[in-house]
Scaffold this motif. Structure first.
Motif, short mmCIF file in Angstrom:
data_model
loop_
_atom_site.label_atom_id
_atom_site.label_comp_id
_atom_site.label_asym_id
_atom_site.label_seq_id
_atom_site.Cartn_x
_atom_site.Cartn_y
_atom_site.Cartn_z
N MET A 83 23.81 55.88 26.99
CA MET A 83 22.45 56.02 27.53
C MET A 83 22.13 57.48 27.87
O MET A 83 21.11 57.78 28.47
N ASP A 109 21.19 59.70 25.95
CA ASP A 109 20.04 60.19 25.21
C ASP A 109 18.73 59.52 25.64
O ASP A 109 17.71 59.69 25.01
N TRP A 110 18.78 58.74 26.71
CA TRP A 110 17.57 58.17 27.28
C TRP A 110 16.88 59.23 28.15
O TRP A 110 17.53 60.02 28.83
N GLU A 111 15.54 59.20 28.14
CA GLU A 111 14.76 60.07 29.02
C GLU A 111 14.03 59.21 30.05
O GLU A 111 13.75 58.04 29.80
N TRP A 117 8.07 47.64 24.17
CA TRP A 117 9.06 48.16 25.12
C TRP A 117 8.40 48.48 26.45
O TRP A 117 8.88 48.09 27.51
N PRO A 145 11.82 54.59 31.64
CA PRO A 145 12.99 54.96 30.84
C PRO A 145 12.66 54.86 29.35
O PRO A 145 12.14 53.83 28.90
N PRO A 195 14.42 55.23 25.78
CA PRO A 195 15.52 55.47 24.85
C PRO A 195 14.97 55.91 23.49
O PRO A 195 13.75 55.87 23.27
N GLU A 237 16.37 52.47 19.26
CA GLU A 237 17.02 51.69 20.32
C GLU A 237 15.99 50.80 21.02
O GLU A 237 16.29 49.64 21.37
N GLN A 238 14.78 51.31 21.21
CA GLN A 238 13.71 50.50 21.80
C GLN A 238 13.46 49.27 20.94
O GLN A 238 13.36 48.15 21.45
#
Length: 202
Positions: free
Chosen positions: A1, A3-5, A116, A154, A156, A160-161
């Motif tokens: 995770m 690379d999640w913002e 998402w 969040p 991703p 991934e979403q």
């Protein structure tokens, strides 16, 4: 995770616009434009078209606040428990506009999958976030657009979403099938018991 913002909702990478609809006292105009309201967002995150109010088309055309496919609808005003209900608008058989109690959130689809964001906001509602942070008035509560813009989301990577959304939708479908099967079994059992009772009485 890693690379999640975490990005505020007002960031242009998430939403290109956050805008409430408009009030209209005329709500039962035959042949009028569909004007979605609080009741049209269900608690399960879908759009409920069972009761659609209709306003003069001239007013709807003047306001030019038509919903587009994959817009998110956020309920900004309602009872405390229902403020924050959210749904993904996937279109309807005709054009729809919306009331001032709802906020439209179009997504920047280069960075965010609309489903998402809708799922995340719906989860915040389920967890009571909006109920705790809304402003309460006599008979109703509200969560302002300014507050909404500051909600952290969040984000991703977009693939991934998509993967997470697909997984959630699959699990939801299975849960619905299980509930339907359980309901059918319960009805069968009730019918069987009723038949046995009738035989005993006879």
């Amino acid at each position: 995770m890693s690379d999640w913002e975490v990005i505020p909702l007002s960031d242009k990478r998430i939403s290109t616009e956050i805008r409430s609809g408009f009030a209209c006292g005329k709500k039962d105009i035959e042949g009028g434009a569909a004007h979605l309201r609080m009741n049209n967002i269900s608690v399960n995150g879908s759009v409920d078209f069972s009761l659609v109010r209709r306003i003069p088309k001239s007013i709807a055309d003047q306001k030019k606040l038509w919903l587009q496919q994959d817009d998110i609808l956020f309920c900004n005003t309602n009872s405390t428990a229902l403020v924050g209900k959210t749904c993904l608008f996937s279109g309807w058989e005709e054009k729809c506009t919306f009331s001032n109690h709802l906020t439209k959130i179009p997504c920047n689809t280069k960075h965010v999958v609309p489903a998402w964001l809708a799922l995340y906001l719906q989860q915040l509602w389920s967890n009571g976030y909006f109920a705790v942070n809304c402003k309460e008035f006599v008979g109703q509560s509200s969560f302002s657009n300014d507050k909404l813009k500051g909600v952290d989301v969040p984000v991703p990577p977009i693939d991934e979403q998509r993967r997470i959304v697909a997984r959630i939708e699959e699990l939801t479908r299975r849960a619905e099938e299980a509930r339907k099967l359980a309901t059918e079994r319960e009805a069968e059992l009730d019918a069987l018991l009723q038949a046995l009772y009738s035989r005993m009485i006879e």
